[in-house]
Enzyme design. Structure first.
Site, short mmCIF file in Angstrom:
data_model
loop_
_atom_site.label_atom_id
_atom_site.label_comp_id
_atom_site.label_asym_id
_atom_site.label_seq_id
_atom_site.Cartn_x
_atom_site.Cartn_y
_atom_site.Cartn_z
CG HIS A 145 -1.57 1.36 1.54
ND1 HIS A 145 -2.65 1.81 0.83
CD2 HIS A 145 -1.32 2.20 2.58
CE1 HIS A 145 -3.00 3.07 1.33
NE2 HIS A 145 -2.27 3.42 2.41
CD GLU A 185 9.67 10.07 -2.48
OE1 GLU A 185 10.53 10.33 -3.42
OE2 GLU A 185 8.67 9.93 -3.30
CB SER A 230 11.83 9.38 -10.59
OG SER A 230 10.59 8.75 -10.02
CG HIS A 288 12.89 14.27 11.42
ND1 HIS A 288 13.08 15.62 10.79
CD2 HIS A 288 12.58 13.37 10.65
CE1 HIS A 288 12.44 15.32 9.41
NE2 HIS A 288 11.97 14.02 9.36
CG HIS A 289 12.10 10.18 8.97
ND1 HIS A 289 10.83 10.07 8.72
CD2 HIS A 289 12.54 11.07 8.36
CE1 HIS A 289 10.31 10.98 7.92
NE2 HIS A 289 11.45 11.62 7.56
CB THR A 310 6.31 24.88 6.06
OG1 THR A 310 7.45 24.18 5.92
CG2 THR A 310 5.17 24.21 5.73
CE1 TYR A 312 8.89 19.86 3.43
CE2 TYR A 312 10.63 18.16 4.05
CZ TYR A 312 9.70 19.17 4.24
OH TYR A 312 9.46 19.43 5.63
CG HIS A 359 12.65 14.60 5.60
ND1 HIS A 359 11.58 14.18 6.34
CD2 HIS A 359 12.81 15.99 5.18
CE1 HIS A 359 10.91 15.51 6.61
NE2 HIS A 359 11.56 16.33 5.98
NE ARG A 379 3.91 3.17 10.61
CZ ARG A 379 4.77 3.85 9.80
NH1 ARG A 379 5.85 4.29 10.17
NH2 ARG A 379 4.82 3.72 8.51
CG ASP A 439 6.47 17.47 -26.86
OD1 ASP A 439 6.88 17.17 -25.48
OD2 ASP A 439 5.53 16.94 -27.46
CE LYS A 448 5.43 26.50 -0.60
NZ LYS A 448 6.17 27.10 -1.55
CB SER A 494 1.16 28.28 -5.85
OG SER A 494 1.70 27.74 -4.29
CD1 TRP A 525 6.58 3.06 4.29
CD2 TRP A 525 7.68 3.99 2.57
NE1 TRP A 525 6.95 4.68 4.46
CE2 TRP A 525 7.70 4.97 3.35
CE3 TRP A 525 8.26 4.41 1.02
CZ2 TRP A 525 8.39 6.21 3.37
CZ3 TRP A 525 9.08 5.49 0.89
CH2 TRP A 525 8.87 6.59 2.07
#
Lengths: 69, 530
Positions: free
Chosen positions: B81, B259, B174, B306-307, B332, B261, B257, B454, B110, B335, B272, B146
């Site tokens: 998932h 990722e 990517s 921090h993860h 942030t 963003y 991390h 979890r 193009d 924004k 925006s 994941w």
């Protein structure tokens, strides 16, 4: 000192001006006066980004050292 | 911007004539619009696949005890998932937006590398097939999460090899897509379209593309080391052989991390575009938005650990990562302030794209706040691997990225298809999504605070009520997305004809310079931007 220059390409900015402008950009806020007066090249932006990143980490590490002493 | 409509006449002859037909139009496509369409349909398909996996997870968690699936299958569902939603649904959705919009918004005919663009897309279906085929390997899917942490990933069955290969392929896709986007934006802007005149969506993708080029090789390296640990006798992550499983976590989150963003920044870009259009005002603080986005991107490389506060690190490192993470709140906040200031004293209307953008604004900010809570090391030690984290990142990923994608789809659907969607049904889709999303995930904050871990198929009895509520919300949310599919199909097949510029406040080139639907080839002669 820039008042004389109107309708011309902005003059080459001093290092301090570039750093000041990009500092505000890094912070995420723009000061209009700073931007309209000087022109910054992409190379300057990239170099500033790397240096500012290092300064950012360095500052935090210094704070950490101070609080854990 | 007023050199305008002269260009639209050039396009009439392109609309018919040499457009290929049949399946080969899509297989061999080098057209940015067709490739964008394929990306969007692919991502919706994977959204449904990942969504079914979420339904299986929530069905099992509806009551305590094991009712529906085996624990190892449950672990496989949480793993795939996550992988499918991140790499198969959300990232391709925003690449789809990039393909459709960047050439039109900068006045280019193009993408810079159309054939590479074709390959970028066509790498995705094989990767998706690998992720799905992994379920049918001996021993079932790899229940490693994941994040694919060692030592689980080095010990998992053959499904893990398919997963690793899928991640490799997705990464290649990517990187090629990013090279294409960077080159297009830097080299193919119309005369007069300086970087600081570009719509913010193009800026957000330029920055995101650099992030992707920087971190996808890191992920590829991490999973390659996992592969060699599994099959070729290396011990990168094996403590018994002198390696270190925590090394994997550091490498993974150095990718992981940024990722976050990579997913969030294009979402910022879509919002925006939408908020100024429905506020009938230009975006407040355009330049500061560009700089704040760049700042967030730079800072995203400096906060990865921090993860993994609970993985073991010196107190100095914990403090550094705590301070650095908390500071991301500054750009942030800039924004969020700018989006609110854009709406301030605007002539607001609340069509579906605006509703989804406002939903984004409220709920993404909430997800950001819970992120700040989690950035505090002693708090995170309590909350790590609980449902509080699950709630936090779903507010960022679903109410943030997904709602923004919905906003973008409703916003540009008239330009893409030439037809309007049904506004009433669109609003139903928004309200159903908003309510069921919160029913699903708001309660999970409390489950996490109460200590529910979890990635478990069974749980203690005191968590039963909130899990039942969450599961009901999840099924409601899942069913609401079928309404979205119906709205899009109805729009394509029988929607009312859309005018060239259905949104009066929209001001980027695709609205002001191109007819609706956008012709198959646009801007063969670049517009002149004043």
């Amino acid at each position: 000192m820039m008042d004389a220059v109107v309708n011309e390409k902005p003059p080459k900015a001093t290092l301090l001006q570039v750093v000041r402008m990009l500092f505000w950009a890094f912070f995420g806020v723009r000061k209009r006066v700073e931007h309209d007066k000087i022109e910054v090249t992409p190379v300057q932006v990239v170099i500033f980004g790397i240096v500012a990143g290092a300064v950012f980490v360095g500052t935090l590490v210094t704070v950490v050292i101070l609080v854990t002493r | 911007m007023d050199a305008a409509h002269a260009h639209t006449h050039d396009h009439g002859h392109d609309d018919h004539g040499h457009k290929p037909s049949g399946i080969m139009r899509w297989v061999k496509s080098t057209n940015h619009k067709d490739i964008g369409t394929m990306y969007l349909w692919f991502s919706f398909t994977m959204f449904m696949v990942g969504g079914v996996m979420a339904m299986i997870i929530r069905a099992e968690l509806f009551q305590p005890g094991l009712q529906i699936v085996r624990p190892d299958f449950f672990n496989s569902m949480t793993t795939y998932h996550g992988l499918i939603m991140v790499f198969g649904a959300i990232m391709p959705a925003f690449v789809g937006f990039a393909n459709w919009l960047i050439p039109m918004q900068i006045g280019a005919p193009d993408m810079a590398f159309p054939r590479m663009n074709n390959l970028s897309f066509w790498l995705l279906p094989p990767a998706a097939m690998l992720l799905i085929a992994a379920q049918f390997m001996p021993g079932g899917g790899a229940g490693v999460g994941w994040t694919m942490y060692a030592p689980l990933s080095t010990q998992a069955g053959p499904a893990m090899d398919l997963t690793i290969f899928a991640v490799h392929i997705l990464g290649i896709s990517s990187i090629m897509g990013s090279i294409n986007i960077i080159t297009t934006i830097l080299n193919m802007r119309a005369p007069g379209m300086s970087l600081m005149k570009m719509p913010l969506f193009c800026w957000t993708w330029l920055i995101t593309a650099y992030l992707l080029v920087a971190v996808m090789p890191v992920l590829a390296g991490a999973v390659t080391m996992t592969l060699t640990d599994r099959h070729f006798g290396t011990h990168f992550f094996n403590a018994a052989g002198g390696g270190d499983p925590v090394l994997y976590q550091h490498i993974f989150w150095f990718f992981g991390h940024p990722e976050v963003y990579i997913i969030a920044i294009p979402a910022f870009g879509v919002v925006s575009q939408v908020i100024p259009a429905f506020s009938r005002k230009p975006l407040f603080g355009y330049a500061s938005m560009v700089y704040a986005t760049a700042s967030i991107a730079i800072l995203s490389f400096m906060v990865w650990a921090h993860h993994m506060y609970t993985a073991g690190m010196p107190v100095e490192a914990q403090l550094y990562f705590m301070y650095a993470t908390a500071l991301i709140a500054v750009p942030t906040g800039v924004k969020v302030f700018n989006w609110v200031a854009t709406m301030w004293k605007g002539s607001l209307t609340f069509e579906t794209p605006m509703l989804f953008s406002l939903g984004f604004l409220f709920l993404f900010t909430l997800g950001g706040f819970t992120g700040l809570v989690l950035s505090i090391t002693p708090v995170d030690v309590q909350l790590h691997d609980t449902y509080y984290v699950v709630a936090h990142f779903h507010y960022v990923m679903v109410a943030g990225a997904l709602f923004s994608a919905f906003a973008g789809i409703y916003f540009w659907l008239p330009k893409w298809t030439g037809r309007m969607y049904n506004e009433t049904l669109g609003k139903w889709h928004f309200w159903l999504s908003l309510i069921f999303f919160n029913v699903t995930f708001f309660v999970q904050h409390f489950l996490g605070l109460a200590g529910m871990p979890r990635r478990i198929p069974d749980y203690a009895l005191q968590f039963a009520e909130f899990n039942a509520i969450s599961s009901i919300g999840a099924f409601g949310f899942g069913l609401s997305q079928l309404l979205f599919l119906y709205i899009v199909i109805k729009c394509i097949t029988s929607g009312d004809k859309a005018p060239d510029k259905p949104w009066e406040g929209a001001d980027s080139l695709e609205w002001t310079h191109l007819p609706t639907p956008a012709p198959w080839h646009s801007f063969e002669t670049p517009p002149v931007i004043k």
